[in-house]
Write a protein that holds these residues in place. Structure first.
Motif, PDB file in Angstrom:
ATOM      1  N   GLU A   1      92.565  60.598  38.138  1.00  0.00           N
ATOM      2  CA  GLU A   1      91.298  59.875  38.057  1.00  0.00           C
ATOM      3  C   GLU A   1      90.461  60.058  39.314  1.00  0.00           C
ATOM      4  O   GLU A   1      89.232  60.143  39.260  1.00  0.00           O
ATOM      5  CB  GLU A   1      91.574  58.393  37.815  1.00  0.00           C
ATOM      6  CG  GLU A   1      90.319  57.583  37.549  1.00  0.00           C
ATOM      7  CD  GLU A   1      90.644  56.124  37.277  1.00  0.00           C
ATOM      8  OE1 GLU A   1      89.893  55.495  36.526  1.00  0.00           O
ATOM      9  OE2 GLU A   1      91.656  55.626  37.811  1.00  0.00           O
TER      10      GLU A   1
ATOM     11  N   LYS B   1      86.694  61.055  38.402  1.00  0.00           N
ATOM     12  CA  LYS B   1      85.811  59.895  38.306  1.00  0.00           C
ATOM     13  C   LYS B   1      84.462  60.190  38.962  1.00  0.00           C
ATOM     14  O   LYS B   1      84.387  60.529  40.141  1.00  0.00           O
ATOM     15  CB  LYS B   1      86.444  58.677  38.959  1.00  0.00           C
ATOM     16  CG  LYS B   1      85.661  57.385  38.712  1.00  0.00           C
ATOM     17  CD  LYS B   1      86.427  56.178  39.204  1.00  0.00           C
ATOM     18  CE  LYS B   1      85.677  54.890  38.875  1.00  0.00           C
ATOM     19  NZ  LYS B   1      86.421  53.693  39.327  1.00  0.00           N
ATOM     20  N   GLY B   2      83.410  60.091  38.167  1.00  0.00           N
ATOM     21  CA  GLY B   2      82.063  60.335  38.658  1.00  0.00           C
ATOM     22  C   GLY B   2      81.719  61.802  38.822  1.00  0.00           C
ATOM     23  O   GLY B   2      80.608  62.141  39.245  1.00  0.00           O
TER      24      GLY B   2
ATOM     25  N   SER C   1      85.960  57.989  28.295  1.00  0.00           N
ATOM     26  CA  SER C   1      86.841  57.461  29.328  1.00  0.00           C
ATOM     27  C   SER C   1      86.674  55.954  29.461  1.00  0.00           C
ATOM     28  O   SER C   1      85.550  55.451  29.577  1.00  0.00           O
ATOM     29  CB  SER C   1      86.533  58.138  30.670  1.00  0.00           C
ATOM     30  OG  SER C   1      87.196  57.485  31.721  1.00  0.00           O
TER      31      SER C   1
ATOM     32  N   SER D   1      87.588  54.304  31.973  1.00  0.00           N
ATOM     33  CA  SER D   1      87.362  53.972  33.375  1.00  0.00           C
ATOM     34  C   SER D   1      85.966  54.364  33.854  1.00  0.00           C
ATOM     35  O   SER D   1      85.352  53.655  34.649  1.00  0.00           O
ATOM     36  CB  SER D   1      88.407  54.659  34.251  1.00  0.00           C
ATOM     37  OG  SER D   1      88.370  56.066  34.086  1.00  0.00           O
ATOM     38  N   THR D   2      85.447  55.494  33.371  1.00  0.00           N
ATOM     39  CA  THR D   2      84.132  55.953  33.821  1.00  0.00           C
ATOM     40  C   THR D   2      83.050  55.776  32.768  1.00  0.00           C
ATOM     41  O   THR D   2      81.873  55.871  33.059  1.00  0.00           O
ATOM     42  CB  THR D   2      84.182  57.451  34.196  1.00  0.00           C
ATOM     43  OG1 THR D   2      84.481  58.222  33.013  1.00  0.00           O
ATOM     44  CG2 THR D   2      85.250  57.703  35.243  1.00  0.00           C
TER      45      THR D   2
ATOM     46  N   ASP E   1      82.313  57.854  30.578  1.00  0.00           N
ATOM     47  CA  ASP E   1      81.720  59.149  30.273  1.00  0.00           C
ATOM     48  C   ASP E   1      82.183  59.560  28.880  1.00  0.00           C
ATOM     49  O   ASP E   1      83.376  59.505  28.569  1.00  0.00           O
ATOM     50  CB  ASP E   1      82.173  60.208  31.281  1.00  0.00           C
ATOM     51  CG  ASP E   1      81.490  60.056  32.623  1.00  0.00           C
ATOM     52  OD1 ASP E   1      80.535  59.267  32.704  1.00  0.00           O
ATOM     53  OD2 ASP E   1      81.910  60.726  33.575  1.00  0.00           O
TER      54      ASP E   1
ATOM     55  N   ARG F   1      76.848  59.490  30.302  1.00  0.00           N
ATOM     56  CA  ARG F   1      77.251  58.231  30.918  1.00  0.00           C
ATOM     57  C   ARG F   1      76.979  57.034  30.014  1.00  0.00           C
ATOM     58  O   ARG F   1      76.050  57.024  29.219  1.00  0.00           O
ATOM     59  CB  ARG F   1      76.489  58.034  32.235  1.00  0.00           C
ATOM     60  CG  ARG F   1      76.824  59.042  33.317  1.00  0.00           C
ATOM     61  CD  ARG F   1      78.204  58.802  33.907  1.00  0.00           C
ATOM     62  NE  ARG F   1      78.356  57.460  34.448  1.00  0.00           N
ATOM     63  CZ  ARG F   1      77.946  57.114  35.670  1.00  0.00           C
ATOM     64  NH1 ARG F   1      77.366  58.005  36.455  1.00  0.00           N
ATOM     65  NH2 ARG F   1      78.122  55.886  36.096  1.00  0.00           N
TER      66      ARG F   1
END
Length: 206
Positions: free
Chosen positions: A25, A29-30, A85, A87-88, A90, A111
């Motif tokens: 991650e 991430k990002g 995801s 967590s993100t 995306d 996003r």
């Protein structure tokens, strides 16, 4: 105790193989257009890293045997799927040719999306592409929700506009507009995961 997994990052801060989701991650991430997938063994992960993302994420389909009480898979078809995801947030989606696994399109990541939005956009993208080529091939999706949205020509999502999803929501409006302005001969069919195995267009994410 959780079974050990190995995470391959093809595109991220530092491509490579990671032994924990937390390490993976940190690399994706990002990160714009990150590409990653988990594998059960280190050998599989090493092969995947060297073979590349596209080849390593194409899944072999186990075709159910012919049976009078079971619907057979139409191999001459397009299969779509999405991934989002947790967590993100995306989201991305793609479509493949079932007969040879060739990837026809891969869109995203976008996003602040949802899996249902991705599944919906994937179906409409496939329908528009098939109409462009005057093809009547059917489209498979494993999402009952997305299929129902396509039938109603409306995405019944509660996703709110954010600073990051303007482009995604515009794609959603364009997809709804296309459905309302176009007719198509293609059947949109449910991929029966319990009978046939994982959707071949699946991203294989955590």
């Amino acid at each position: 105790m959780a079974k050990q997994k190995y995470y391959v990052v093809w595109k991220g801060v530092k491509p490579g193989i990671y032994k924990t989701w937390k390490e993976c991650e940190m690399q994706i991430k990002g990160y714009q257009d990150a590409r990653y997938k988990s594998f059960a063994t280190l050998t599989e992960a090493e092969h995947a890293l060297s073979n590349g993302y596209v080849k390593s994420t194409q899944k072999k389909t186990v075709i159910a045997p012919e049976h009078p009480t079971k619907q057979a898979i139409n191999r001459n078809s397009i299969v779509v799927d999405a991934a989002c995801s947790s967590s993100t947030w995306d989201m991305e989606y793609r479509g493949i040719q079932l007969w040879d696994g060739k990837e026809l399109f891969l869109m995203g990541p976008y996003r602040d999306g949802t899996n249902n939005i991705g599944e919906f956009l994937a179906i409409v993208h496939a329908l528009a592409l098939l109409k462009q080529h005057q093809s009547d091939l059917p489209v498979y999706s494993d999402s009952k929700t997305a299929i129902s949205w396509v039938k109603k020509k409306k995405a019944n999502t509660k996703v709110q506009a954010t600073a990051h999803n303007k482009k995604l929501l515009e794609l959603l409006r364009r997809a709804e507009k296309w459905l309302n302005e176009n007719n198509y001969p293609n059947k949109v069919l449910k991929w029966e995961t319990e009978k046939w195995g994982e959707n071949p267009a699946d991203f294989g994410r955590k």
